[in-house]
Design a protein around this motif. Structure first.
Motif, mmCIF file in Angstrom:
data_model
loop_
_atom_site.group_PDB
_atom_site.id
_atom_site.type_symbol
_atom_site.label_atom_id
_atom_site.label_comp_id
_atom_site.label_asym_id
_atom_site.label_seq_id
_atom_site.Cartn_x
_atom_site.Cartn_y
_atom_site.Cartn_z
ATOM 1 N N LEU A 1 -17.184 -24.555 -19.601
ATOM 2 C CA LEU A 1 -16.546 -25.874 -19.493
ATOM 3 C C LEU A 1 -15.122 -25.759 -18.969
ATOM 4 O O LEU A 1 -14.693 -26.538 -18.112
ATOM 5 C CB LEU A 1 -16.556 -26.570 -20.853
ATOM 6 N N LEU A 2 -14.357 -24.770 -19.493
ATOM 7 C CA LEU A 2 -12.971 -24.615 -19.048
ATOM 8 C C LEU A 2 -12.906 -24.236 -17.571
ATOM 9 O O LEU A 2 -12.057 -24.759 -16.826
ATOM 10 C CB LEU A 2 -12.271 -23.554 -19.903
ATOM 11 N N LEU A 3 -13.802 -23.352 -17.140
ATOM 12 C CA LEU A 3 -13.835 -22.969 -15.733
ATOM 13 C C LEU A 3 -14.205 -24.163 -14.861
ATOM 14 O O LEU A 3 -13.612 -24.362 -13.785
ATOM 15 C CB LEU A 3 -14.832 -21.827 -15.531
ATOM 16 N N MET A 4 -15.160 -24.965 -15.304
ATOM 17 C CA MET A 4 -15.559 -26.140 -14.535
ATOM 18 C C MET A 4 -14.402 -27.113 -14.382
ATOM 19 O O MET A 4 -14.128 -27.609 -13.270
ATOM 20 C CB MET A 4 -16.735 -26.843 -15.230
ATOM 21 N N VAL A 5 -13.691 -27.391 -15.471
ATOM 22 C CA VAL A 5 -12.564 -28.332 -15.406
ATOM 23 C C VAL A 5 -11.457 -27.782 -14.513
ATOM 24 O O VAL A 5 -10.857 -28.522 -13.718
ATOM 25 C CB VAL A 5 -12.037 -28.631 -16.826
ATOM 26 N N ALA A 6 -11.186 -26.469 -14.600
ATOM 27 C CA ALA A 6 -10.137 -25.864 -13.766
ATOM 28 C C ALA A 6 -10.486 -25.970 -12.285
ATOM 29 O O ALA A 6 -9.637 -26.321 -11.456
ATOM 30 C CB ALA A 6 -9.931 -24.410 -14.170
ATOM 31 N N LEU A 7 -11.743 -25.676 -11.934
ATOM 32 C CA LEU A 7 -12.161 -25.758 -10.536
ATOM 33 C C LEU A 7 -12.122 -27.194 -10.018
ATOM 34 O O LEU A 7 -11.683 -27.453 -8.889
ATOM 35 C CB LEU A 7 -13.571 -25.172 -10.383
ATOM 36 N N LEU A 8 -12.580 -28.122 -10.843
ATOM 37 C CA LEU A 8 -12.550 -29.525 -10.430
ATOM 38 C C LEU A 8 -11.121 -30.037 -10.286
ATOM 39 O O LEU A 8 -10.820 -30.832 -9.381
ATOM 40 C CB LEU A 8 -13.322 -30.386 -11.439
ATOM 41 N N ALA A 9 -10.225 -29.587 -11.166
ATOM 42 C CA ALA A 9 -8.821 -29.990 -11.060
ATOM 43 C C ALA A 9 -8.214 -29.481 -9.757
ATOM 44 O O ALA A 9 -7.495 -30.210 -9.056
ATOM 45 C CB ALA A 9 -8.035 -29.461 -12.260
ATOM 46 N N SER A 10 -8.508 -28.235 -9.408
ATOM 47 C CA SER A 10 -7.997 -27.670 -8.159
ATOM 48 C C SER A 10 -8.599 -28.386 -6.952
ATOM 49 O O SER A 10 -7.891 -28.676 -5.969
ATOM 50 C CB SER A 10 -8.313 -26.177 -8.103
ATOM 51 N N TYR A 11 -9.893 -28.714 -7.017
ATOM 52 C CA TYR A 11 -10.536 -29.400 -5.901
ATOM 53 C C TYR A 11 -9.998 -30.823 -5.738
ATOM 54 O O TYR A 11 -9.811 -31.299 -4.611
ATOM 55 C CB TYR A 11 -12.049 -29.439 -6.108
ATOM 56 N N SER A 12 -9.728 -31.504 -6.839
ATOM 57 C CA SER A 12 -9.202 -32.864 -6.737
ATOM 58 C C SER A 12 -7.794 -32.868 -6.133
ATOM 59 O O SER A 12 -7.436 -33.789 -5.394
ATOM 60 C CB SER A 12 -9.190 -33.540 -8.114
ATOM 61 N N VAL A 13 -6.998 -31.823 -6.411
ATOM 62 C CA VAL A 13 -5.702 -31.691 -5.740
ATOM 63 C C VAL A 13 -5.911 -31.501 -4.237
ATOM 64 O O VAL A 13 -5.170 -32.064 -3.415
ATOM 65 C CB VAL A 13 -4.898 -30.512 -6.328
ATOM 66 N N HIS A 14 -6.933 -30.727 -3.864
ATOM 67 C CA HIS A 14 -7.267 -30.533 -2.448
ATOM 68 C C HIS A 14 -7.557 -31.873 -1.769
ATOM 69 O O HIS A 14 -7.078 -32.130 -0.645
ATOM 70 C CB HIS A 14 -8.478 -29.610 -2.339
ATOM 71 N N ILE B 1 -7.568 -36.960 -12.769
ATOM 72 C CA ILE B 1 -8.079 -35.698 -12.240
ATOM 73 C C ILE B 1 -9.346 -35.896 -11.415
ATOM 74 O O ILE B 1 -9.495 -35.320 -10.330
ATOM 75 C CB ILE B 1 -8.364 -34.702 -13.386
ATOM 76 N N PHE B 2 -10.274 -36.715 -11.898
ATOM 77 C CA PHE B 2 -11.591 -36.824 -11.281
ATOM 78 C C PHE B 2 -11.799 -38.137 -10.519
ATOM 79 O O PHE B 2 -12.126 -38.132 -9.329
ATOM 80 C CB PHE B 2 -12.682 -36.700 -12.350
ATOM 81 N N VAL B 3 -11.636 -39.261 -11.221
ATOM 82 C CA VAL B 3 -12.087 -40.550 -10.683
ATOM 83 C C VAL B 3 -11.262 -40.995 -9.479
ATOM 84 O O VAL B 3 -11.803 -41.300 -8.408
ATOM 85 C CB VAL B 3 -12.063 -41.624 -11.790
ATOM 86 N N PHE B 4 -9.938 -41.064 -9.627
ATOM 87 C CA PHE B 4 -9.100 -41.588 -8.552
ATOM 88 C C PHE B 4 -9.159 -40.742 -7.279
ATOM 89 O O PHE B 4 -9.335 -41.306 -6.184
ATOM 90 C CB PHE B 4 -7.653 -41.735 -9.026
ATOM 91 N N PRO B 5 -9.024 -39.388 -7.348
ATOM 92 C CA PRO B 5 -9.125 -38.627 -6.095
ATOM 93 C C PRO B 5 -10.464 -38.811 -5.385
ATOM 94 O O PRO B 5 -10.507 -38.975 -4.160
ATOM 95 C CB PRO B 5 -8.925 -37.175 -6.549
ATOM 96 N N GLY B 6 -11.564 -38.790 -6.157
ATOM 97 C CA GLY B 6 -12.872 -38.983 -5.539
ATOM 98 C C GLY B 6 -13.028 -40.362 -4.938
ATOM 99 O O GLY B 6 -13.508 -40.522 -3.804
ATOM 100 N N LEU B 7 -12.617 -41.402 -5.688
ATOM 101 C CA LEU B 7 -12.746 -42.777 -5.213
ATOM 102 C C LEU B 7 -11.882 -43.031 -3.994
ATOM 103 O O LEU B 7 -12.328 -43.650 -3.016
ATOM 104 C CB LEU B 7 -12.359 -43.733 -6.348
ATOM 105 N N PHE B 8 -10.636 -42.550 -4.014
ATOM 106 C CA PHE B 8 -9.731 -42.785 -2.893
ATOM 107 C C PHE B 8 -10.241 -42.104 -1.629
ATOM 108 O O PHE B 8 -10.171 -42.673 -0.534
ATOM 109 C CB PHE B 8 -8.325 -42.269 -3.227
ATOM 110 N N TYR B 9 -10.765 -40.889 -1.774
ATOM 111 C CA TYR B 9 -11.252 -40.184 -0.586
ATOM 112 C C TYR B 9 -12.484 -40.874 -0.005
ATOM 113 O O TYR B 9 -12.616 -40.997 1.219
ATOM 114 C CB TYR B 9 -11.576 -38.730 -0.909
#
Length: 456
Positions: free
Chosen positions: A81-94, A407-415
């Motif tokens: 779970l921690l690895l998943m959240v870390a990867l998703l956080a980095s991807y959302s910054v991307h 972290i998740f919703v706004f970056p995905g929705l905006f893109y």
């Protein structure tokens, strides 16, 4: 360095277009903002200090709650779970950086304005306000619970009942004498200098947790107020669980999301980066997330292996009970409390800025307005710190709602809104997955947390 209202100079009907490989490569190395200022005599902040700054934005009170999360998910469950959240956080910054290359905005709020107009800006700003208030109240909750214990350990006798051992009294004094005056400053320039110090405090905390794993026996025995309690004689209590799920597992992902939230600080940190580009800023983010993941995991693992199922929702409480006068524990408490105390005024700034952008975006600066807004925020976080009984409630509710959005919703929705790429392109599929994961995690976790409250 954020764009004022009305200064976004890109047409509102403009969208991110699908790029040719040559254009995508140029985007990676081009400056993130069109109105770049670094050429005007400022060298900017080095790569290393930028990593420390972003780590300071990532790491905070979350490090004290992750051992409790591991106890309720198991070592392997927690790791995944921690690895998943870390990867998703980095991807959302991307995704955020990709959008900001094209929109030339310098804040999360203005990105919301560009995508959805004024309602988008208000929603993003409101989410940032709630999240920062939750973060500040969690920091003050740590001060309220741990500062009296830290003071009592330095006293030779029993001073129970004294005003200087009352958490609420100490909290009011600190907020009045330290937090409020520092938060009143219109600018804070020492963030870059304190970030590396905060990083060292966190590393020191993780090292003490590792060392003290062998100082507390299992099964746990508690010597407290001259009464001896054998907590458990069952050998199963001293065996780590690889996977474990209970009603407390609902706090897992929200606490992790709370712990990895740094998205409101990415663009301000970029604005000070030396030789800024999207690729360089993404490398800063990846390095900061990776180091934070490592420290989080080590502290959570050895905290769990010390207390097992008896781990507290706020890790320092366990050491206060079982090692009340240990020099290393006393030192790490002072370090954590110092880091927390200096972080609270810093978090005031994005919260106050977001509130000002909602209510007073077209007004000139006023010391009276500035002071009243700061005072109002200070009162709110003090009341939350006084009346919220457990730090996991802050992690759970704030993490499941605002942190998952940022972290998740706004970056995905905006893109998805801005991009004209084919829907089956990797970026757009990733943005869609980020949006769906964020909605599912936030809704499911918040529902479970509320269900737990109603069934207590």
């Amino acid at each position: 360095m954020e764009a004022p209202w009305g200064s976004i100079n890109v047409e509102r009907g403009w969208y991110v277009s699908a790029q040719e490989p040559e254009e995508a490569e140029a985007e990676e190395s081009s400056p993130l903002l069109s109105n770049e200022r670094h050429g005007q005599g400022s060298r900017g902040v080095s790569f290393g200090f930028s990593v420390f700054n972003l780590m300071n934005a990532i790491m905070g009170s979350g490090i004290l709650g992750l051992a409790f999360v591991m106890a309720n998910t198991g070592i392997l469950g927690f790791s995944c779970l921690l690895l998943m959240v870390a990867l998703l956080a980095s991807y959302s910054v991307h995704l955020l950086l990709s959008m900001c290359v094209h929109t030339a905005v310098t804040s999360y709020e203005d990105l919301g304005l560009f995508v959805f107009g004024l309602p988008g800006k208000v929603v993003v700003a409101g989410t940032i306000i709630i999240q920062n208030i939750g973060a500040m109240s969690s920091y003050l909750l740590i001060i309220k619970t741990e500062l009296p214990a830290a003071i009592s350990e330095f006293l030779p006798g029993d001073y129970t009942g004294s005003w200087y051992l009352d958490g609420q009294t100490l909290l009011l004094i600190i907020c009045t004498a330290i937090v409020f005056p520092l938060a009143l400053l219109p600018k804070i320039g020492f963030l870059g200098y304190t970030s590396s110090l905060s990083f060292l405090f966190m590393v020191f905390f993780a090292l003490v947790v590792i060392i003290k794993k062998w100082s507390i026996p299992c099964p746990l025995t508690l010597n407290y107020r001259e009464e001896y309690f054998q907590i458990s004689n069952a050998t199963d209590d001293c065996k780590p669980k690889l996977f474990h799920f209970s009603k407390e597992s609902a706090y897992a992902i929200p606490t992790m999301a709370f712990s990895f939230l740094c998205h409101t600080s990415v663009l301000p940190i970029y604005c000070e980066l030396q030789s800024p580009s999207k690729k360089r800023m993404q490398n800063v983010t990846n390095m900061a997330v990776a180091l934070s993941f490592l420290i989080y995991f080590v502290a959570a693992l050895f905290g769990y292996l010390t207390f097992y199922d008896k781990v507290e929702s706020e890790l320092l409480r366990g050491y206060s009970k079982y090692l009340p006068h240990d020099v290393a524990v006393m030192a790490v408490k002072l370090c954590i409390l110092s880091a927390v105390l200096l972080t609270v005024p810093l978090i005031h700034f994005p919260a106050r800025k977001a509130l000002m952008m909602i209510l007073f975006s077209n007004f000139p600066f006023s010391w009276i307005r500035h002071s009243l807004v700061t005072l109002a925020l200070n009162i709110i976080i003090v009341l939350l710190a006084i009346y919220v009984p457990d730090i996991r409630n802050v992690f759970g509710v704030v993490g499941a709602s605002t942190s998952t959005c940022l972290i998740f919703v706004f970056p995905g929705l905006f893109y998805l809104k801005l991009s004209r790429e084919d829907f089956f392109s990797w970026k757009k599929l990733g943005a869609c997955a980020l949006l769906i994961v964020g909605i599912l995690i936030g809704t499911f976790s918040l529902a479970l947390i509320i269900f737990n409250w109603t069934n207590k």
